[in-house]
Design a protein around this motif. Structure first.
Motif, PDB file in Angstrom:
ATOM      1  N   ALA A 394       0.756  -1.344  -0.163  1.00  0.00           N
ATOM      2  CA  ALA A 394      -0.014  -0.077  -0.291  1.00  0.00           C
ATOM      3  C   ALA A 394       0.670   1.307   0.053  1.00  0.00           C
ATOM      4  CB  ALA A 394      -0.937  -0.087   1.251  1.00  0.00           C
ATOM      5  N   TYR A 395       0.621   2.186  -0.804  1.00  0.00           N
ATOM      6  CA  TYR A 395       1.393   3.437  -0.818  1.00  0.00           C
ATOM      7  C   TYR A 395       0.868   4.388   0.143  1.00  0.00           C
ATOM      8  CZ  TYR A 395       2.872   1.633  -5.390  1.00  0.00           C
ATOM      9  OH  TYR A 395       3.195   0.953  -6.317  1.00  0.00           O
ATOM     10  N   GLY A 416      -4.757   4.174  -1.742  1.00  0.00           N
ATOM     11  CA  GLY A 416      -3.532   3.921  -1.614  1.00  0.00           C
ATOM     12  C   GLY A 416      -3.328   2.536  -1.393  1.00  0.00           C
ATOM     13  N   SER A 417      -4.407   1.772  -1.622  1.00  0.00           N
ATOM     14  CA  SER A 417      -4.144   0.275  -1.335  1.00  0.00           C
ATOM     15  C   SER A 417      -4.561  -0.363  -2.769  1.00  0.00           C
ATOM     16  CB  SER A 417      -5.252  -0.455  -0.407  1.00  0.00           C
ATOM     17  OG  SER A 417      -5.261  -0.122   0.848  1.00  0.00           O
ATOM     18  N   PRO A 418      -4.034  -1.294  -3.296  1.00  0.00           N
ATOM     19  CA  PRO A 418      -4.285  -2.189  -4.447  1.00  0.00           C
ATOM     20  C   PRO A 418      -5.840  -2.649  -4.436  1.00  0.00           C
ATOM     21  CG  PRO A 418      -3.012  -3.438  -2.964  1.00  0.00           C
ATOM     22  CD  PRO A 418      -2.982  -2.463  -2.392  1.00  0.00           C
ATOM     23  N   TYR A 494      -4.773   0.849  -8.281  1.00  0.00           N
ATOM     24  CA  TYR A 494      -4.569   1.307  -6.911  1.00  0.00           C
ATOM     25  C   TYR A 494      -5.706   2.247  -6.556  1.00  0.00           C
ATOM     26  CZ  TYR A 494      -0.258  -0.638  -5.179  1.00  0.00           C
ATOM     27  OH  TYR A 494       0.849  -1.620  -4.643  1.00  0.00           O
ATOM     28  N   VAL A 495      -6.591   2.065  -5.309  1.00  0.00           N
ATOM     29  CA  VAL A 495      -7.384   2.781  -4.897  1.00  0.00           C
ATOM     30  C   VAL A 495      -7.123   4.170  -4.692  1.00  0.00           C
ATOM     31  CG1 VAL A 495      -9.259   3.361  -3.508  1.00  0.00           C
ATOM     32  CG2 VAL A 495      -8.891   1.000  -4.225  1.00  0.00           C
ATOM     33  N   MET A 496      -7.535   5.054  -5.384  1.00  0.00           N
ATOM     34  CA  MET A 496      -7.241   6.690  -5.318  1.00  0.00           C
ATOM     35  C   MET A 496      -8.150   7.315  -4.390  1.00  0.00           C
ATOM     36  SD  MET A 496      -6.362   9.457  -8.230  1.00  0.00           S
ATOM     37  CE  MET A 496      -5.977  10.985  -7.827  1.00  0.00           C
ATOM     38  N   GLY A 497      -9.432   7.060  -4.108  1.00  0.00           N
ATOM     39  CA  GLY A 497     -10.384   7.678  -3.346  1.00  0.00           C
ATOM     40  C   GLY A 497     -11.668   6.861  -3.518  1.00  0.00           C
TER      41      GLY A 497
END
Length: 518
Positions: A394-395, A416-418, A494-497
């Protein structure tokens, strides 16, 4: 015959290994012209990196290279570890029948290179037997001097990506050095061809009677090939250790111990020692670094090539947007920040695995033997000897993450997570949600019709009837299958929001305030 090297190109990639070729295929799929400059005459020899993670299979799937890889590779879900002759661990990696890919696939690196190369199409070209000799960064591009079979050539690239390995010429030319730790313990790597009926697993032996004091790893590969890694003593000369007359008796002794009696032949021998090294940044003006040119990660836990492919997946969409003028150059700073963060996590896990697999001193050797001895009889200790396999990172804290708008059922799909996988049922039958990623922005729409989203964002409506297993709404943190919500997913999956309700304005605001859209 090589095509003609152009005088100018939007993107030049130094290094035609799996990371460079995958990056070229991803850029080509995005419509960005690029060239790959590779010093060797063809794909690599020997197995080299062999374990391809589920995440890496998804990335290769974005360019259509997953089908040949899965067709040729050997999927596996677990492994076994032995202390001397006693099995002390049988582990299973997370897997389920509805997953698109196996957690890990064994396949030789040269196959990955070939499949990525074939996926490039007409948007990119590989120049074999061409070597980058000099690099001169400029404010608006990079001037390259290249040694070719026909003599010296000059190439002007708007952007240069260094994928030229652990001995990177680009890194050296720019006066940059990797930072971190290098371990002394060495492993001989051997490929042999032998028929076997064993299951495809990661196999490990600590202090086996066949090679007392050593650690041995084995992986089955396609083409009836065993990959065998074994540790040599600290006082052994590495040059002597790789000579066939010293390698083959050790291999024969171990094969005999485990009951593999079929005839065999050696194919490739090399030597390796673990390194935990990274550049402090992966972007320097118009030059970016990826793969081993940016970081060297221990093989234990298979994070080397897999982290390099994640570099390519992160960089490709951002660089494509910058080249097209759709995003400011500052977007590439998020590539550096996110992937340096991922590398530090990989290095932390890799260091722990290395200290167990190749103890750096007497204290570590003593602790490892104590853990192995206890694991023979105590199941609670066995988790200590199970190296964590490669997994998407996760970023956390990325500037591209948009804060949640309230409470969600879980953080599996937090910004931030895949994006988690889900098996959906559509008009054409069942399909995996991950197939929608890899090209542009995707907004998952739950609980209603798609609103008017910003240009360049594709809406994917997920109804309760489609989500027959309940995987999509549960894994994305919704309270129920009919709850209205929007989840914005980046091109790299990746999930941005994510937002409750179907108001599209937060989506547009997120893309503007994070600097993704120019």
């Amino acid at each position: 015959m090589n095509p003609t090297l152009p005088e100018r190109i939007p993107v030049a990639i130094a290094g035609g290994g799996p990371v460079g070729l995958t990056l070229a295929a991803l850029l080509s799929r995005q419509g960005i012209a690029c060239v790959v400059i590779e010093a060797d005459e063809a794909y690599c020899t020997g197995s080299r990196a062999i374990c391809i993670s589920r995440r890496s299979q998804e990335i290769l799937g974005w360019v259509g290279a997953d089908a040949p890889l899965v067709g040729k590779g050997l999927g596996w879900v677990g492994g076994r570890s032995h202390f001397r002759e006693t099995e002390v661990l049988h582990f299973q990696m997370p897997s389920e029948p509805t997953q698109r890919f196996a957690p890990m696939v064994n396949i030789q690196q040269f196959y990955v290179e070939a499949y990525a190369h074939q996926a490039m199409g007409e948007g990119g070209a590989v120049f074999w037997n061409h070597r980058v000799r000099a690099v001169q960064p400029q404010a608006d591009g990079v001037d390259l001097t290249i040694d070719t079979p026909a003599g010296e050539r000059r190439l002007r690239a708007d952007w240069l990506v260094a994928c030229d390995g652990g001995r990177s010429t680009v890194r050296e030319q720019m006066g940059l050095q990797l930072e971190g730790t290098q371990y002394e313990g060495r492993y001989v790597i051997v490929d042999i061809r032998q028929k076997t009926h064993r299951a495809v697993e990661r196999l490990a032996w600590f202090d086996p009677p066949s090679n007392p004091g050593s650690t041995i790893l084995m992986h089955r590969q396609p083409d009836e090939v065993w990959r065998i890694d074994y540790q040599i003593r600290d006082d052994e000369d590495p040059a002597e250790a790789v000579k066939p007359e010293n390698v083959l008796p050790r291999v024969q002794s171990h094969l005999q111990m485990i009951g593999e009696t079929e005839p065999w032949e050696p194919l490739w021998i090399s030597i390796y020692n673990a390194k935990c090294l990274t550049l402090p940044r992966y972007r320097y003006g118009r030059v970016c670094f990826a793969g081993d040119a940016a970081h060297l990660v221990p093989i234990f836990g298979v994070r080397g090539l897999n982290s390099g492919l994640d570099d390519a997946g992160n960089l490709a969409w951002k660089l494509a947007r910058v080249v097209r003028g759709q995003s400011p150059e500052a977007l590439l700073e998020s590539y550096s920040t996110e992937r340096v963060h991922a590398t530090h996590e990989n290095l932390a896990y890799g260091a722990k695995s290395t200290e167990f697999m190749a103890p750096p001193d007497f204290a570590f050797r003593l602790m490892r033997e104590a853990a192995l001895r206890l694991a023979v009889d105590d199941p609670h200790v066995r988790a200590l000897i199970n190296p964590r396999q490669s997994a998407p990172i996760a970023y956390t804290g990325s500037v591209l993450n948009v804060a949640d708008d309230g409470a969600w059922a879980n953080n599996v799909a937090a910004p931030g997570s895949p994006a988690p996988e889900a098996l959906l049922r559509g008009p054409q039958g069942e399909t995996h949600l991950s197939r929608r990623y890899g090209q542009g922005f995707v907004c998952l729409v739950f609980g209603g019709a798609a609103p008017a989203l910003p240009e360049g964002v594709e809406a994917v409506c997920i109804t309760a009837a489609m989500d027959v297993h309940g995987q999509a709404w549960q894994r994305h943190g919704l309270q129920g299958p009919d709850e209205a919500a929007l989840v914005l997913v980046r091109p790299d999956g990746y999930v941005m929001g994510r937002w409750h309700g179907l108001d599209p304005r937060p989506v547009a605001q997120a893309l503007a305030t994070t600097g993704v859209f120019a």
